[in-house]
Design a protein around this motif. Structure first.
Motif, PDB file in Angstrom:
ATOM      1  N   SER A 130       0.718  -1.053  -0.117  1.00 14.76           N
ATOM      2  CA  SER A 130       0.113   0.011  -0.129  1.00 14.76           C
ATOM      3  C   SER A 130       0.856   1.086   0.054  1.00 14.76           C
ATOM      4  N   ASN A 131       0.135   2.174  -0.484  1.00 22.35           N
ATOM      5  CA  ASN A 131       1.128   3.702  -0.449  1.00 22.35           C
ATOM      6  C   ASN A 131       0.570   4.388   0.768  1.00 22.35           C
ATOM      7  N   TYR A 132       1.631   4.960   1.535  1.00 24.23           N
ATOM      8  CA  TYR A 132       1.397   5.734   2.455  1.00 24.23           C
ATOM      9  C   TYR A 132       1.907   7.157   2.181  1.00 24.23           C
ATOM     10  N   THR A 133       1.215   8.235   2.600  1.00 18.33           N
ATOM     11  CA  THR A 133       1.368   9.490   2.652  1.00 18.33           C
ATOM     12  C   THR A 133       2.043  10.139   3.851  1.00 18.33           C
ATOM     13  N   LEU A 134       3.050  11.005   3.743  1.00 18.88           N
ATOM     14  CA  LEU A 134       3.708  11.554   4.869  1.00 18.88           C
ATOM     15  C   LEU A 134       2.666  12.887   5.317  1.00 18.88           C
ATOM     16  N   GLN A 135       2.574  12.782   6.662  1.00 19.40           N
ATOM     17  CA  GLN A 135       1.617  13.548   7.563  1.00 19.40           C
ATOM     18  C   GLN A 135       2.568  14.830   7.816  1.00 19.40           C
ATOM     19  N   GLU A 136       2.759  15.627   6.727  1.00 16.77           N
ATOM     20  CA  GLU A 136       3.928  16.876   6.847  1.00 16.77           C
ATOM     21  C   GLU A 136       3.478  17.965   7.850  1.00 16.77           C
ATOM     22  N   SER A 137       1.955  18.104   7.539  1.00 18.84           N
ATOM     23  CA  SER A 137       1.344  19.328   8.472  1.00 18.84           C
ATOM     24  C   SER A 137       0.728  18.950  10.037  1.00 18.84           C
ATOM     25  N   SER A 138       1.244  17.683  10.203  1.00 19.84           N
ATOM     26  CA  SER A 138       0.126  16.901  11.511  1.00 19.84           C
ATOM     27  C   SER A 138       1.010  17.666  12.717  1.00 19.84           C
ATOM     28  N   SER A 139       0.387  17.874  13.751  1.00 21.13           N
ATOM     29  CA  SER A 139       1.141  18.196  15.042  1.00 21.13           C
ATOM     30  C   SER A 139       1.742  17.168  15.780  1.00 21.13           C
ATOM     31  N   THR A 140       1.402  16.153  15.306  1.00 22.61           N
ATOM     32  CA  THR A 140       2.158  14.640  15.809  1.00 22.61           C
ATOM     33  C   THR A 140       2.772  14.000  14.817  1.00 22.61           C
ATOM     34  N   GLY A 141       3.341  14.644  13.758  1.00 25.79           N
ATOM     35  CA  GLY A 141       4.081  14.189  12.755  1.00 25.79           C
ATOM     36  C   GLY A 141       5.254  13.676  12.750  1.00 25.79           C
ATOM     37  N   PHE A 142       5.927  13.981  13.917  1.00 26.36           N
ATOM     38  CA  PHE A 142       7.201  13.863  14.173  1.00 26.36           C
ATOM     39  C   PHE A 142       7.675  13.273  15.679  1.00 26.36           C
ATOM     40  N   ILE A 143       8.814  12.346  15.771  1.00 26.38           N
ATOM     41  CA  ILE A 143       8.897  12.004  17.398  1.00 26.38           C
ATOM     42  C   ILE A 143      10.706  11.672  17.302  1.00 26.38           C
TER      43      ILE A 143
END
Length: 264
Positions: A135-148
């Motif tokens: 499946s293709n997954y899209t980066l959640q670039e603008s999400s407030s929880t997009g990075f750890i």
């Protein structure tokens, strides 16, 4: 003169006999004394070992204490849900030492704090789409929880499984029971970034967990759980089956690390 010589000979014989008696007696005394010392030493060692063994006694813990509840909530989902134990992939003998990295990282995600997440500051060098599970997954670039940050994932990993365990960066971190969301490590930002795809589902069936016992022996805590399952076909929540599990934790530094989940 001859009589005098006989007296001297007899005197020497007596002296020799006395000396031999003394030597034999001393040797026997030494052997007995040494044997007694050895027996005493062995007895002290046994007594010492028995004392050490007896001090490692079983201590019953309050199942409602913050310690027990905190450990339990690290390794199961809270509330009544069909996916309460999804980390374990239906395993009845889950051993951290032999568990696959995917399940361990799912547990890590479950233990991350809200403050560990933030928006991606610079996504310039991050792939906008990736392919996982066909499946293709899209980066959640603008999400407030997009990075750890990587260090937060690594620290949580070691707190959960012990400081000697090593995190595998190449393994994606699955968010939930459905394969719709993953956090994937990206070297350009030295952290995990969020990818999402469509999918999901719901079910009325659920598990309900109840703690029945918690015991500490030395540096190990074992928590026993009764897991009730309901098909809930009619919405009444009738219990269909019941199983019991043991969760084992071992003291590692200042925290208890997760060791296993075993069906009884």
């Amino acid at each position: 003169m001859e009589k005098k010589n006989n007296v001297v000979v007899i005197f020497l014989i007596v002296v020799i006999v006395l000396l031999l008696s003394y030597i034999v007696g001393y040797t026997s005394f030494f052997k007995v004394t040494n044997k007694n010392e050895t027996v005493t030493s062995d007895k002290k060692k046994v007594d010492s070992d028995s004392k050490n063994t007896s001090t490692t006694k079983e201590e019953t813990l309050d199942i409602n204490s913050s310690l027990v509840q905190g450990l339990y909530n690290k390794v199961v989902l809270t509330g009544d849900t069909f996916y309460k134990y999804w980390f374990y992939n239906n395993s009845n003998n889950y051993q951290v030492s032999s568990a696959d990295e995917s399940s361990k990282l799912s547990l890590v995600y479950h233990n991350l704090k809200k403050s560990d997440f933030s928006i991606i500051q610079d996504a310039t060098n991050i792939k906008k789409t990736i392919s996982l599970n066909d499946s293709n997954y899209t980066l959640q670039e603008s999400s407030s929880t997009g990075f750890i940050p990587y260090e937060r994932v690594e620290q949580t990993y070691k707190e959960l499984f012990g400081s000697s365990d090593t995190l595998n960066k190449s393994e994606p971190m699955r968010v939930g029971p459905y394969i719709t969301e993953y956090y994937v490590y990206d070297a350009s930002v030295n952290g995990y970034v969020d990818y999402l795809t469509e999918g999901g589902g719901t079910t009325g069936s659920f598990y309900h967990g109840t703690l029945t016992k918690a015991v500490r022996t030395g540096d190990t805590i074992v928590i026993t759980e009764k897991a009730d399952f309901s098909e809930n076909d009619d919405g009444a929540g009738k219990i269909t089956s019941t199983e019991n599990y043991e969760y084992t934790f071992k003291l590692s530094g200042d925290t208890y690390s997760f060791v296993s989940r075993i069906k009884l």
